[in-house]
Design an enzyme around this catalytic site. Structure first.
Site, mmCIF file in Angstrom:
data_model
loop_
_atom_site.group_PDB
_atom_site.id
_atom_site.type_symbol
_atom_site.label_atom_id
_atom_site.label_comp_id
_atom_site.label_asym_id
_atom_site.label_seq_id
_atom_site.Cartn_x
_atom_site.Cartn_y
_atom_site.Cartn_z
ATOM 1 C CG ASN A 284 77.197 50.494 62.199
ATOM 2 O OD1 ASN A 284 77.324 51.170 61.184
ATOM 3 N ND2 ASN A 284 77.455 49.193 62.218
ATOM 4 C CG HIS A 287 77.060 55.061 61.415
ATOM 5 N ND1 HIS A 287 77.879 55.594 62.390
ATOM 6 C CD2 HIS A 287 77.752 55.134 60.247
ATOM 7 C CE1 HIS A 287 79.025 55.957 61.843
ATOM 8 N NE2 HIS A 287 78.979 55.695 60.550
ATOM 9 C CG HIS A 291 73.250 55.137 57.866
ATOM 10 N ND1 HIS A 291 73.783 53.872 58.037
ATOM 11 C CD2 HIS A 291 74.283 55.913 57.450
ATOM 12 C CE1 HIS A 291 75.072 53.895 57.750
ATOM 13 N NE2 HIS A 291 75.401 55.110 57.393
#
Length: 1611
Positions: A284, A287, A291
């Site tokens: 991740n 991310h 995100h």
């Protein structure tokens, strides 16, 4: 077209083990391999292959054909029954990843008796893989699934790991399961049809895994950019290239290698942490923040693009926390950028996609709260420790404050004097490598021969541009060592080639000047190929004319593409750099001198460079260049009179070269010590430095009261107590010009009790042409803080001020995208009370990317992140991560409208009219400028020059648009033509748009403008012709505006003036445009169910150029409700036999829109139909398509047609800024692949429903059954949005007849139909009548005497023209009761009522209009049906159109209908006089006079109108009045004539309601006086047209009706 994938029995593949099985298989051309492996090793009775409609046409036919062949072969070998293959094609995009789609698939399978003995094949991107994986996980409690990812992102990310899911209204991926696929086949052949942006999207994941796991893999990515991109984007598809090792190219091998490496990393992590316990969290990286960004900008930006920005931000966070060095951050950012990925939200390509959408740091932080990796309320983020290494084998817990500070776009610098814990007294640090030396070292080493290792290289934007340019020129090979601390450079000895694309250098001045000369070294190129060098908007304003002049004099072929003497430039190879004697003006920039010197060894003959034009600027930088050339083996001979001689040679690269630290940057920490009374030592800068700025401490800080110690390699400064710095009465900083900004901020806080406390800095004139006009910028920003500062001819003057009296501006310091401005003011901010906001904090990355980290971490200054942008609304936050239902941002119609455009287009005149129309006030920026500075613009320019004028002009615009400015709301603001010349002004205008305001670009024909301006000498010119200026500015105008209005004029009179008639037409067009964009009158078609006038229609124009058919437009549009401009059918204009360039094409289309708006009042549907959707526009030019559609919105078109076949990101971006334009989302099934009632069509309907205000679906009919299927489909959508559903082709004409919402129609006068099967409005109405869909109605004229009435001619002509089955007859009766039966008849459509029944008829009516109430008479009766408790009941409604007849004929004759005459006169006192009075009032005439022979009747009439307006009864026509409009309602035989004085000095309008004879005695008299005359017959026709429109809901064919009436009238 189906992809013809060849067959390879045994391709060479790579396998990766995951969870104990080698189930990941990679290779090229794997179709047969995949199918044989699946059929052999995953046996089943049923195979279900699911893909999407983008992939199906390309790959599905081959997969089906090979499946059948291979399964038949295997079944025959084993003696078994062949398995069944089920194929389903889904809509592409996230909307398919839903419960509904999953249900549909499962129901379909169950209906086909598919059992547990089934294997799914998911062929597609992440959406298909996630969805089908979840279906497989739950179908029959779990069946095998095979992933066949077709996108790079799916290959390296979603297909590996077994995570499956669908989306719900609450969010993405919230329902799903872990379900491991039996196989994951990565056929890299799929990547060849992948759009470039999708390839980049996937590369984000490849780069991510290398960055966290393996530096050697990362180095491959760094060094293999061109090869990897070539393998995907230009790879050879023929002959199964790459399937086997002997057919695989080096580029294909490298591509496979990097994807394999990424897959191995993810497989390892999944194997050791299948359910995301900790290690899997490393995947991740990027991310957590990515995100947060994606939730706001999706789907305008792709997942990988958001993760790319997230990776850079998380790396910067690691750097800020001391875990990662800047070298690693720079390498990561460069690698991402080289693959086309964004690394900042501020990048142009990001702004192009998300527009003015702002990702507020607090919104991102809120989204990050719900990350599943979080530990309670603590956020967990993967921390890089080096390239290929993480801080922990899991995501680390990070404090919110640290994240917020890194993400915030602005920096709050807090004073050390207010710190609870004072910073350290002594600091030692090393500044980054010198930008100047880094760029020179890179260029010399690239041109040199051999390998060298460069250390302490500056990792910044500027050096990245230089590196990228040298790579694209083929000048050298690069690789990194020591975790990126060392650049290994292999020089190619000056062998250069023309790059495949233009070289972009951003705002890197050094790179741009050096590379200009480098391009002339290219000896040859294919015919016609040129090397193009360009930069950002500011770079294009920085002059290089002296350098270009010098190079051209040597024979170089260089052309300035936009503006002479500025970037961009194009260089045509011409045998290389000639050399010889070169004269160069060096008084503007020393970089010109260095540029030629650096290239001189490679000239065809020895170079003798003679510097001309007075004093040479920045001599130390020339000395630096010469010293560095010597280090690489080339001697420069210095001759008298500023002359330099360089012999031919080749640079010899040393084994290693250490880049000296940046002396200009060193001034900032030294200045922090000076201003805060502390001690700072900067290493690697001392008396041996090559840089002039190294003397800053000795020559500036010491005289200001600091203690300075300088060795050969270090500089130490100790400042006096805070507030005791001394001013410098005069200091010449010509040898260290870049350091003047540092000296300037220190001068702001000096004290000199005995003197004047003024610092004067000179010798810095060149700073006006740096990243911005630095002298003006410093003056402006210091003034905002309360410090007195002013410009000198070659410098700046600053008045010192007590620190306690300095106040930071609330909005902060604007940095002009200039690193030195930002760092200088951050020095001053260390003592300014209460803290100072530094805007655009990222601009420091140009020379010191980790300046903020060092300012806080090493210099001990407290910092805090700030974001002054707008946060998302509560409603927007609810829909984060989902498709926004509110497609258009809220536009604030009270915010002021800014008008921009060239001189002479009418900004002032039309701006004042716009203000009047909207009820706003008006201000001219030029007048504001002159008033506030107490000077005229010509005087200011003559004194200070154009550049300073532009600075002050920007300041004026900023003040006018400031939030607290009186001009910020309800003003129309007219700007000077050159307002867009500076990036700073353009930024102000863009921000106004972003905050919900309007910037309107006003355009006129340039030839007209030039003729007009030839008379005007009041404003100085640039010394350029208007066309040159226009070509430069037009892109800028269009860049900043969100609306554009074309002031179209057919012609002008000889002296350049627009005729009064044309000018009024322009104002009328502008009024319509303004009312539309402000939402006051959107002119949209009334689509209310059951309204009068069904069906609604629009006529599709098929002319190539409206200019040639203007006279037919009204006729063509008769009866239609809207008009469609088919942009794709317009003829591409030509100039000298060649197609014109893009900007001119835009101007041509804009003119077409203006012509249509001028001649037709109908709403415009702006359509660009692509070839695949039955049009003529290219199917592969999405960018071009949506550029045009955006202009349709900006031109104020009421509707914009958007085809749903384009990408969701493009459509979303368009509809987000749609303003008041409604979207018709359309789908044309030309290849007949989405039949009515099919799942495929339902997908298209859902897409159209998501994007559009109106849905348009078009099929093809070859028989009647296709129309029946359409109607069955229509029936199911009755509760949905307005639907246009029709079939093309002759057999589909029935569907056009039945469709009731905006049916496309043609007209006999058009050159062709826009689509096969298109009908005219008359044909549709006739057919609807024959089908029983349109009842024939009877209309009557009720009254007496009526035998000679023209009303039957009016209405029956209208009915016949539009194909309506109605008839209009006479019902002569002296008592209204005789008409009672007719009024109640079921086929009664309506009636005209004349004397003597205009009042008596009211007893039969259910309701009357407001006009009837005032006039007291009815002349029109119509039938309406109203809903009463769910039942439609018939009602009779009374109206009066007599006043409309007067108003519609009189108003167009006014010079300005929005500013009517003050006085009006009505003669008479009967019913028609009432209509006349009401008409005058409705036209806005304030003083209304009434005269009648019988004065008592006139007074009765006045009393009747008392509640509406004040009427003055005059006793005699000799009264002293000056009416501008006169309406006579007395009979023609009265012989009335008016006293001469009533015609006065004004040219008015007279209307005589008597219509026999046509030209009454009164009209003849008025005509002799020059008045405009309206005949009674004209009013009669006009009121009849109004009746027709009330009855039919259609615009009457006025021209044909009038022609027929006048023809019969004459008879």
């Amino acid at each position: 077209m189906a992809q013809t994938t060849g067959r390879v029995a045994q391709p060479d593949v790579e396998k990766v083990a995951i969870l104990g099985s080698e189930s990941i298989i990679l290779g090229f051309h794997l179709t047969d391999y995949i199918l044989r492996d699946v059929l052999t090793n995953i046996p089943a009775s049923n195979y279900v292959l699911i893909t999407d409609s983008n992939l199906a046409p390309i790959y599905l036919p081959t997969y089906e054909e090979r499946f059948n062949a291979i399964s038949s072969e295997i079944a025959a070998e084993k003696g078994q029954k062949e398995p069944r293959l089920f194929v389903r094609v889904l809509a592409p995009g996230e909307t398919s990843k839903s419960r509904k789609t999953k249900d549909d698939i499962e129901d379909w399978l169950l209906s086909n008796a598919v059992t547990r003995d089934t294997c799914f094949l998911a062929m597609g991107g992440g959406v298909i893989g996630d969805l089908i994986g979840f279906v497989a996980a739950t179908f029959m409690r779990g069946v095998p699934v095979v992933q066949i990812p077709t996108t790079l992102l799916a290959m390296v990310d979603s297909s590996i790991g077994g995570k499956t899911a669908i989306d719900t209204p609450a969010g993405k991926n919230l329902i799903g399961a872990f379900w491991q696929p039996k196989r994951i086949f990565m056929d890299l052949n799929f990547l060849r049809t992948l759009p470039e942006r999708e390839f980049s999207n996937g590369m984000a994941e490849v780069i991510k895994t290398a960055a966290i796991w393996n530096e050697s893999d990362f180095v491959k990515l760094e060094n293999g950019v061109e090869a990897i991109r070539h393998a995907v984007l230009q790879g050879n598809a023929s002959a199964l290239a790459g399937a086997t090792l002997d057919t695989r190219t080096e580029a294909q091998s490298l591509l496979l290698d990097v994807i394999l490496a990424s897959a191995k990393v993810k497989a390892y992590v999944v194997t050791h942490d299948e359910r995301e316990g900790g290690l899997r969290g490393l995947l991740n990286f990027g991310h957590s923040i990515g995100h947060g960004i994606e939730a706001i900008v999706s789907p305008l930006m792709l997942h990988g693009e958001c993760v790319s920005i997230g990776m850079v931000k998380e790396a910067e966070l690691a750097r800020n926390l001391g875990h990662l060095n800047q070298v690693a951050v720079g390498r990561l950012a460069r690698c991402l950028s080289s693959y086309g990925l964004p690394i900042s939200l501020e990048e142009k390509k990001v702004k192009d996609r998300i527009g003015d959408l702002h990702c507020h740091v607090d919104d991102i932080m809120d989204i990050m709260k719900v990350d599943k990796k979080n530990q309670g309320d603590k956020k967990r983020i993967v921390m890089l420790a080096a390239i290929g290494k993480t801080l922990e084998p899991r995501a680390s817990v990070i404090a919110d404050a640290a994240i917020h500070k890194v993400l915030a776009p602005e920096q709050l610098v807090l004073p050390v004097t207010e710190a609870a814990n004072p910073p350290k007294k002594e600091v030692v640090l090393t500044t980054p490598g010198s930008k100047s030396i880094s760029n020179r070292a890179l260029l010399i080493a690239a041109l040199g021969k051999g390998t060298t290792r460069l250390t302490n290289l500056l990792h910044s934007d500027d050096t990245q541009y230089m590196l990228a340019a040298l790579q694209s020129l083929g000048a050298a090979d690069f690789e990194w060592e020591n975790n990126g601390e060392t650049l290994v450079l292999h020089g190619r000895g000056g062998q250069l080639s023309v790059p495949d694309k233009e070289i972009y250098v951003g705002n890197a001045g050094t790179a741009s000047r050096f590379l200009t000369s480098v391009l002339t070294l290219i000896a040859s190129a294919p015919e016609g190929k040129k090397a193009v060098l360009t930069g950002n908007a500011r770079m294009k304003q920085r002059p290089i004319a002296p350098l270009l002049t010098a190079l051209k004099a040597t024979g170089a072929i260089i052309e300035s593409i936009e503006k002479e003497g500025f970037l961009p430039v194009a260089v045509t190879p011409n045998g290389g750099f000639k050399g010889g004697r070169i004269e160069l003006a060096a008084s503007i920039s020393s970089q010109y001198v260095s540029s030629i010197l650096l290239c001189a060894p490679y000239a065809n003959e020895p170079v003798e460079l003679v510097l001309t034009g007075g004093q040479v600027i920045s001599q130390p930088y020339i000395d630096m260049t010469i010293a560095m050339m010597k280090d690489f083996g080339i001697d420069v001979e210095r001759l008298p009179n500023n002359t330099y001689k360089v012999q031919k040679g080749v640079y010899q690269n040393p084994e290693a070269y250490a880049v000296e630290s940046d002396a200009s940057s060193a001034t900032y920490p030294l200045a922090v010590a000076a201003i805060t009374g502390r001690t700072c030592t900067v290493t690697n800068i001392g008396t041996k430095s090559l840089q002039g700025d190294a003397t800053f401490a000795i020559n500036v800080l010491r005289p200001m009261g600091c203690q300075v110690e300088q060795t050969e390699t270090s500089t130490t400064v100790t400042g006096p107590p805070i507030g005791q710095l001394r001013p410098l009465p005069s200091v010449d900083m010509e040898t260290m010009t870049d350091a003047f900004l540092t000296a300037t901020v220190l001068a702001a806080v000096t004290s000199d009790p005995k003197g004047e406390n003024i610092t004067r800095i000179t010798g810095i004139a060149n700073q006006r042409v740096k990243e911005c006009n630095r002298i003006a910028a410093m003056v402006h920003e210091l003034t905002k803080m309360g410090v007195t500062a002013s410009e000198l001819p070659d410098g700046i003057q600053i008045h010192g001020k007590p620190i306690k009296d300095i106040k930071a501006p609330a909005e902060g310091i604007f940095c002009y995208d200039d690193h030195r401005v930002a760092m200088a003011f951050s020095v001053l901010a260390t003592v300014v009370p209460k803290g100072t906001i530094i805007q655009e904090k990222k601009c420091v990355e140009k020379t010191w990317p980790n300046w903020w980290d060092d300012l806080e971490g090493k210099l001990g200054v407290r910092l805090s992140g700030v974001d002054q942008g707008a946060r998302l609304s509560q409603a927007e936050r609810k829909h984060l991560g989902k498709m926004r239902k509110s497609n258009s941002p809220k536009m604030d119609h009270t915010k002021s409208i800014v008008i921009i455009g060239m001189r002479g287009v009418g900004k002032t005149t039309l701006g004042q009219y716009a203000a009047e129309t909207l009820g706003f006030k008006f201000v001219d920026v030029d007048h504001y400028f002159e008033k506030t500075l107490n000077t005229t613009i010509p005087e200011f320019i003559n004194t200070w020059g154009w550049e300073q004028f532009r600075v002050k002009e920007t300041e004026a615009l900023q003040k006018i648009l400031a939030k607290d400015s009186e001009y910020a709301r309800e003003y129309v603001i007219s700007c000077g033509g050159g307002i867009v010349e500076t990036s700073e002004s353009r930024a102000v205008l863009k921000e106004h748009v972003r905050q919900g305001g309007k910037v309107l670009h006003l355009v006129r024909d340039l030839d007209h403008v030039v003729k007009y301006l030839n008379k005007d000498t009041t404003r100085p010119m640039f010394g350029e012709d208007m066309m040159t200026i226009w070509k430069r500015r037009r892109t800028w105008y269009r860049e900043v505006c969100n609306y554009e209005f074309v002031a179209y004029a057919d012609s002008i009179v000889e002296d350049g003036w627009v005729t009064p008639t044309e000018w009024q037409a322009i104002k009328k067009d502008l009024q319509r445009f303004l009312l539309f964009i402000t939402g006051r009158d959107t002119n949209h078609v009334d689509l209310t169910p059951g309204r009068v006038g069904v069906p609604t229609t629009f006529v599709s124009l098929t002319m190539k150029d409206l200019r040639t058919t203007v006279d037919k437009l009204r006729e063509i549009c008769e009866g239609a409700d809207a008009v469609e401009l088919r942009v794709d059918l317009l003829q591409q204009p030509e100039e000298d036999g060649k197609e014109v360039e893009c900007q001119m094409y835009l101007e041509y289309i804009a003119e077409q829109v203006a012509i249509l708006r001028r001649h037709v009042s109908l709403p415009i549907i702006f359509t660009v139909r692509s070839k695949g959707q039955a049009g003529a526009f290219a199917d592969n030019d999405e960018q071009g398509m949506f550029d045009l559609l955006r202009w349709g919105q900006r031109w104020g078109c009421e509707y914009v047609d958007v085809e749903v076949c384009w990408s969701s990101a493009a459509i979303e971006s368009l509809i987000r800024d749609k303003g008041n334009s409604l979207i018709i989302s359309s789908w044309h099934d030309v290849p007949q692949q989405t039949p009515w009632g099919s799942k495929e069509l339902e997908i298209k309907y859902q897409l159209a429903d998501k994007y559009g205000d109106i849905i348009k679906l078009v099929g093809v009919a070859t028989n009647l059954q296709h129309n029946i299927a359409l109607e069955e489909f229509r029936e199911t959508k009755k509760a949905g949005k307005h639907l246009i559903a029709i079939n093309m082709g002759a057999a589909g004409q029935l569907s056009r007849v039945i469709n009731e919402c905006l049916t496309p129609i043609t007209h006999p006068s058009l050159p062709a139909k826009a689509a096969p099967g298109q009908l005219s409005l008359a044909e549709i109405n006739q057919a609807r009548h024959l089908l029983g869909l349109l009842d024939a109605k009877k209309y009557w004229l009720i009254g007496t005497p009526i035998q000679h009435s023209m009303s039957p001619t009016i209405h029956n002509t209208g009915f016949d023209t539009l194909g309506l089955p109605h008839r209009y007859n006479l019902l002569e009766c002296h008592m209204v009761e005789y008409a009672e039966e007719t009024l109640k008849s079921p086929n009664f459509g309506g009636a005209s009522v004349t004397i003597p029944h205009k009042i008596a008829v009211m007893k039969y009516l259910d309701d009357i209009s407001e006009s009837v109430k005032m006039i007291g008479a009815v002349n029109t009766v119509c039938v309406r049906y109203v809903d009463v408790n769910g039942k439609m009941e018939r009602r009779l409604f009374g109206d009066n159109t007599d006043y409309l007849g007067i108003k519609r004929r009189v108003q167009p004759l006014m010079l300005d209908p929005s500013n009517p005459p003050e006085q009006g006169l009505v003669i008479g006192s009967g019913g028609t006089a009432r209509a006349g009075l009401y008409a005058l009032h409705q036209m806005g005439i304030k003083e209304i006079f009434l005269w009648n022979r019988t004065a008592s009747k006139a007074h009765e009439l006045k009393k009747a109108f008392a509640s509406l307006c004040d009427i003055t009864v005059i006793d005699s026509l000799e009264a002293d009045i000056e009416p501008g409009v006169i309406v006579s309602t007395v009979p023609a035989d009265s012989g009335i004539e008016l006293p001469e004085h009533l015609y006065g000095g004004i040219k008015g309008i007279i209307c005589d309601m008597a219509y026999k004879p046509r030209r009454t005695k009164l009209l003849q008299q008025a005509e002799r006086k020059g008045w405009s005359c309206v005949e009674g017959i004209e009013v009669l026709i006009e009121q009849g047209l109004a009746q027709f429109e009330i009855w039919t809901g259609k615009r009457a064919p006025a021209d044909k009706i009038e022609a027929e009436v006048l023809k019969r009238y004459e008879l």
